[in-house]
Design a protein around this motif. Structure first.
Motif, PDB file in Angstrom:
ATOM      1  N   THR A 123       0.825  -1.213   0.000  1.00 50.71           N
ATOM      2  CA  THR A 123       0.000   0.000   0.000  1.00 50.71           C
ATOM      3  C   THR A 123       0.860   1.264   0.000  1.00 50.71           C
ATOM      4  N   MET A 124       2.118   1.126   0.424  1.00 51.34           N
ATOM      5  CA  MET A 124       3.029   2.284   0.418  1.00 51.34           C
ATOM      6  C   MET A 124       3.757   2.439  -0.909  1.00 51.34           C
ATOM      7  N   GLY A 125       3.401   1.575  -1.880  1.00 52.48           N
ATOM      8  CA  GLY A 125       3.934   1.728  -3.231  1.00 52.48           C
ATOM      9  C   GLY A 125       5.061   0.802  -3.617  1.00 52.48           C
ATOM     10  N   SER A 127       6.865  -2.511  -4.943  1.00 56.49           N
ATOM     11  CA  SER A 127       6.481  -3.549  -5.893  1.00 56.49           C
ATOM     12  C   SER A 127       6.489  -4.907  -5.200  1.00 56.49           C
TER      13      SER A 127
END
Length: 228
Positions: A123-125, A127
């Motif tokens: 959710t924090m980006g 991968s």
């Protein structure tokens, strides 16, 4: 004393362990974290070599990789290459027989930590690839290491399936277990005793090192918690 069985066994066990490590982690990661129809069937097939007699596994490998086998006939026709009676056959036998140990350890390791840790990173980006290498793999590493050591030890001691598909060819497919068996068959108890001592020491050393590493890390983890 001819040390070819030792060198060949280490070579076969090392290659088999690398293959099992990569494939085992990949499959365990996918299967452990997902639910799909037939999951129990797939896991049962993966773990089947653990409960079958090695000769049955060897028969299955012959059925696949023999000259008239499904895969063996194609390799012979297209590349003029056969796996039976080669050290590559011994590697395949070791991979199949030892794979369930790695899969079980890896599957348990990936299920042993909270999935919310991965979800938070996503959710924090981050991968999925980065999450795996920076979070999932380090958290699961103790279980993966245990599976790797057990895989190597099992591959080192593989006998039945190896004899079925690779046969006994001195200096070519003569692993330590095969050297022991045929030394006893020929009445050479001195050579058999020598190789028994070698393989027991190798297996014992592997398990001792794993136990030492595990206890050391548990102690280190406890010391870190005490400081907090």
């Amino acid at each position: 004393m001819n040390y070819t069985p030792l060198l060949l066994s280490l070579k076969i066990a090392s290659i088999a362990t690398i293959i099992v490590f990569i494939v085992g982690i990949f499959l365990a990661r996918i299967i452990a974290r997902n639910s799909f129809p037939g999951k129990n069937v797939v896991e049962s097939i993966i773990l089947l070599p653990m409960v079958l007699p090695p000769t049955v596994v060897g028969f299955g490998l012959l059925y696949l990789f023999g000259k008239n086998g499904i895969i063996g006939s194609l390799l012979l026709e297209w590349f003029n290459f056969q796996i039976v009676f080669t050290w590559i056959g011994a590697v395949i036998a070791s991979v199949v027989v030892s794979f369930p140990l790695m899969y079980q350890s890896a599957s348990a390791a990936f299920q042993n930590f909270d999935l919310n840790i991965e979800n938070a990173a996503l959710t924090m980006g981050a991968s999925k690839w980065k999450v795996f290498w920076t979070i999932s793999f380090p958290l699961a590493f103790p279980g993966l290491l245990a599976g790797t050591v057990l895989t190597f030890a099992r591959a080192l001691g593989e006998f039945g399936a190896t004899l079925m598909i690779a046969g006994y060819i001195p200096n070519k497919t003569e692993t330590i277990p095969l050297a022991i068996y045929f030394a006893v068959e020929s009445g050479n108890m001195e050579a058999a005793t020598f190789w028994v001592v070698i393989i027991v020491l190798l297996g014992f050393s592997s398990i001792m090192w794993l136990n030492w590493w595990t206890k050391r890390n548990i102690l280190r983890f406890s010391e870190i918690n005490d400081k907090r």
